[in-house]
Design an enzyme around this catalytic site. Structure first.
Site, mmCIF file in Angstrom:
data_model
loop_
_atom_site.group_PDB
_atom_site.id
_atom_site.type_symbol
_atom_site.label_atom_id
_atom_site.label_comp_id
_atom_site.label_asym_id
_atom_site.label_seq_id
_atom_site.Cartn_x
_atom_site.Cartn_y
_atom_site.Cartn_z
ATOM 1 N N GLU A 78 0.802 -1.222 0.000
ATOM 2 C CA GLU A 78 0.000 0.000 0.000
ATOM 3 C C GLU A 78 0.831 1.265 0.000
ATOM 4 O O GLU A 78 2.033 1.250 0.225
ATOM 5 C CB GLU A 78 -0.947 -0.015 1.183
ATOM 6 C CG GLU A 78 -0.224 -0.181 2.502
ATOM 7 C CD GLU A 78 -1.209 -0.347 3.643
ATOM 8 O OE1 GLU A 78 -2.113 -1.196 3.540
ATOM 9 O OE2 GLU A 78 -1.070 0.374 4.617
ATOM 10 N N CYS A 109 3.911 8.218 0.036
ATOM 11 C CA CYS A 109 4.482 7.306 1.021
ATOM 12 C C CYS A 109 4.609 5.933 0.357
ATOM 13 O O CYS A 109 3.627 5.415 -0.168
ATOM 14 C CB CYS A 109 3.522 7.266 2.220
ATOM 15 S SG CYS A 109 3.932 6.023 3.430
ATOM 16 N N CYS A 148 6.118 -7.021 7.251
ATOM 17 C CA CYS A 148 7.281 -6.489 7.970
ATOM 18 C C CYS A 148 7.676 -7.491 9.041
ATOM 19 O O CYS A 148 6.812 -8.124 9.647
ATOM 20 C CB CYS A 148 6.932 -5.138 8.609
ATOM 21 S SG CYS A 148 8.339 -4.360 9.442
ATOM 22 N N CYS A 167 6.631 -4.654 15.674
ATOM 23 C CA CYS A 167 6.200 -3.604 16.612
ATOM 24 C C CYS A 167 4.743 -3.850 17.030
ATOM 25 O O CYS A 167 3.892 -4.146 16.192
ATOM 26 C CB CYS A 167 6.332 -2.221 15.978
ATOM 27 S SG CYS A 167 8.024 -1.832 15.527
ATOM 28 N N CYS A 219 1.697 -1.787 15.378
ATOM 29 C CA CYS A 219 1.680 -1.592 13.925
ATOM 30 C C CYS A 219 0.948 -2.720 13.209
ATOM 31 O O CYS A 219 1.103 -3.896 13.551
ATOM 32 C CB CYS A 219 3.118 -1.500 13.434
ATOM 33 S SG CYS A 219 3.251 -1.256 11.675
ATOM 34 N N GLY A 236 6.936 -2.199 5.854
ATOM 35 C CA GLY A 236 8.302 -2.690 5.736
ATOM 36 C C GLY A 236 9.302 -1.835 6.473
ATOM 37 O O GLY A 236 9.042 -0.682 6.810
ATOM 38 N N SER A 253 12.004 5.905 14.295
ATOM 39 C CA SER A 253 10.812 5.571 15.078
ATOM 40 C C SER A 253 11.265 5.230 16.478
ATOM 41 O O SER A 253 11.692 4.111 16.749
ATOM 42 C CB SER A 253 10.084 4.381 14.444
ATOM 43 O OG SER A 253 9.667 4.738 13.153
ATOM 44 N N ASN A 301 -2.504 5.676 16.114
ATOM 45 C CA ASN A 301 -3.619 5.305 15.262
ATOM 46 C C ASN A 301 -4.033 3.911 15.719
ATOM 47 O O ASN A 301 -3.273 2.956 15.538
ATOM 48 C CB ASN A 301 -3.094 5.242 13.819
ATOM 49 C CG ASN A 301 -4.061 5.802 12.834
ATOM 50 O OD1 ASN A 301 -5.265 5.601 12.947
ATOM 51 N ND2 ASN A 301 -3.530 6.506 11.855
ATOM 52 N N CYS A 348 -0.196 2.651 8.828
ATOM 53 C CA CYS A 348 0.665 1.605 8.314
ATOM 54 C C CYS A 348 0.034 0.210 8.294
ATOM 55 O O CYS A 348 -0.301 -0.341 9.338
ATOM 56 C CB CYS A 348 1.827 1.586 9.312
ATOM 57 S SG CYS A 348 3.367 1.158 8.639
HETATM 58 N N1 SAH Z 1 9.707 0.340 9.584
HETATM 59 C C1 SAH Z 1 9.911 1.757 9.447
HETATM 60 C C2 SAH Z 1 8.966 2.357 8.475
HETATM 61 C C3 SAH Z 1 7.532 2.396 8.907
HETATM 62 S S1 SAH Z 1 7.127 4.044 8.880
HETATM 63 C C4 SAH Z 1 9.876 2.402 10.806
HETATM 64 O O1 SAH Z 1 9.713 1.687 11.777
HETATM 65 O O2 SAH Z 1 10.100 3.590 10.919
HETATM 66 C C5 SAH Z 1 5.675 4.165 9.656
HETATM 67 C C6 SAH Z 1 5.716 5.000 10.900
HETATM 68 O O3 SAH Z 1 4.432 4.878 11.488
HETATM 69 C C7 SAH Z 1 6.720 4.496 11.919
HETATM 70 O O4 SAH Z 1 7.183 5.564 12.702
HETATM 71 C C8 SAH Z 1 5.858 3.573 12.746
HETATM 72 O O5 SAH Z 1 6.431 3.311 13.992
HETATM 73 C C9 SAH Z 1 4.571 4.371 12.796
HETATM 74 N N2 SAH Z 1 3.384 3.587 13.107
HETATM 75 C C10 SAH Z 1 3.129 2.289 12.836
HETATM 76 N N3 SAH Z 1 1.926 1.942 13.297
HETATM 77 C C11 SAH Z 1 1.415 3.046 13.866
HETATM 78 C C12 SAH Z 1 0.173 3.323 14.527
HETATM 79 N N4 SAH Z 1 -0.730 2.382 14.691
HETATM 80 N N5 SAH Z 1 -0.023 4.574 14.974
HETATM 81 C C13 SAH Z 1 0.910 5.533 14.809
HETATM 82 N N6 SAH Z 1 2.076 5.336 14.201
HETATM 83 C C14 SAH Z 1 2.328 4.094 13.742
#
Ligand code: SAH
Length: 350
Positions: A88, A101, A108, A112, A115, A160, A215, A291, A334
């Site tokens: 996506e 984006c 992934c 986390c 996520c 990812g 992150s 989120n 994400c």
């Molecule tokens: N793997 C990379 C790229 C993902 S970027 C990373 O970890 O940075 C997406 C961003 O959105 C990252 O900062 C991730 O931690 C954040 N993210 C993922 N799920 C989220 C959620 N449910 N609410 C807010 N931020 C989120």
């Protein structure tokens, strides 16, 4: 089958020469590919060459599967890859241009806890050309060309972990910033990582002044370990040292992402501890009220609590913003849209 979008101009020159064609043909081919065209649609190459290319390369590595448009203009795409996998992307429209984006992996492997992308683990890496094609197909959809780009900014913040697919991501960065191609400025590209320290250090030597986004999501290793398995491998101190090195190598301030999760990392003490961590060189903190992802069970904070957290950081001299939540109505977080499509497909199969 290979992916023609994986090739640099030099590699395309080798290709056309190996097919007995003059070198300058490569430029024509390259330009067509950067218009987002399928090989089938290219008209200014010989029939023979087209046939050879079609036998060797996948004609359409990525196609737009669905588009959802939010009332604020944000568009969320699900793309289908040639092997049926879904990834996506999100297009955000700002006054100064359009930001796309992009995803770097299918799923992934980082795990986390907040996520949606890692719910089903890592499926596979995307090739450089598959990452690039996301930019090319959306640019084309918007009526853009290589000369008149409709995508001015790129963030590697889709599904990812970019630094877990290092070689392909670096090749993508080289292709997308190539003056012969779509020529997006490196300064307008952000790469977001959960903090794979050795690869952050490698990025320092690339000579591409992209924005590094980390992150962080926690002010100390104990809290970070609760939500981010990568915290068991690298400490916040190691990440900060590598970030400082990145700033010294590129002159670009480093951005820290901090998703506010209720009762986990949102206390005033957390803000104070975070301020100590990110001070000392040019940095910026981006607060994102979590989120909520249904399957994850973690709760977000309200606007007022986010403001209190922000004020505390500001008081301590930290440059900080609360990220505007855009695309909320279209599964903007994400991995959420891909998940929905996968769930719908599961239902169809039942
Ligand atoms: N793997 C990379 C790229 C993902 S970027 C990373 O970890 O940075 C997406 C961003 O959105 C990252 O900062 C991730 O931690 C954040 N993210 C993922 N799920 C989220 C959620 N449910 N609410 C807010 N931020 C989120």
């Amino acid at each position: 089958m290979e992916i023609i979008q994986d090739l640099s101009l030099e590699e395309m020159e080798d290709l056309v020469q190996s097919l007995g064609q003059p070198k300058y043909r490569a430029k024509q081919l390259f330009e067509n590919i950067y218009l987002g065209k399928k090989i089938e649609e290219i008209t200014n190459i010989s029939k023979d060459m087209k046939q050879v290319l079609q036998e060797r390369f996948i004609d359409e590595p990525i196609k737009i599967h669905t588009v959802q448009t939010d009332t604020d203009g944000t568009q969320k795409f699900a793309y289908q890859l040639f092997d049926g996998n879904i990834i996506e992307g999100v297009l955000m429209k700002y006054k100064y241009g359009n930001t796309l984006c992009v995803s770097t992996q299918v799923g992934c492997g980082m795990g986390c806890k907040f996520c949606a992308s890692s719910l089903n683990g890592l499926v596979r890496n995307l090739s450089a050309g598959e990452i690039l094609s996301q930019v090319l197909v959306v640019n084309r959809m918007l009526g853009g060309t290589a000369k008149d780009r409709q995508i001015t900014n790129i963030v590697l913040m889709g599904s990812g972990e970019p630094l877990d697919n290092y070689d392909n991501v670096v090749k993508f960065l080289q292709l997308v910033t190539s003056p012969n191609g779509i020529n997006v400025s490196a300064r307008n590209i952000s790469l977001s990582t959960c903090g794979i320290v050795p690869n952050i250090k490698k990025l320092c030597t690339l000579g591409l002044p992209i924005i590094l986004t980390i992150s962080l999501h926690a002010p100390n290793d104990e809290i970070r370990k609760q939500t981010m398995p990568i915290a068991n491998k690298y400490t916040i101190k190691q990440i900060i040292d590598a970030s400082r090195e990145y700033f010294e190598a590129t002159g670009r301030r480093v951005v820290f992402e901090y998703a506010l999760i209720k009762g986990v990392n949102d206390s005033t003490n957390c803000a104070r501890e975070l301020a100590k961590v990110v001070r000392g060189f040019p940095t910026h903190v981006n607060l994102i009220p979590l989120n909520e992802v249904e399957e994850r069970g973690l709760k977000t904070v309200n606007r007022k609590d986010a403001e209190i957290f922000k004020d505390e950081l500001e008081k301590l001299g930290v440059s900080v913003t609360i990220r505007r939540t855009i695309g909320e109505n279209i599964d903007g977080a994400c991995g959420q849209l891909r998940n929905k499509i996968l769930k719908e497909e599961d239902k169809k199969e039942e």
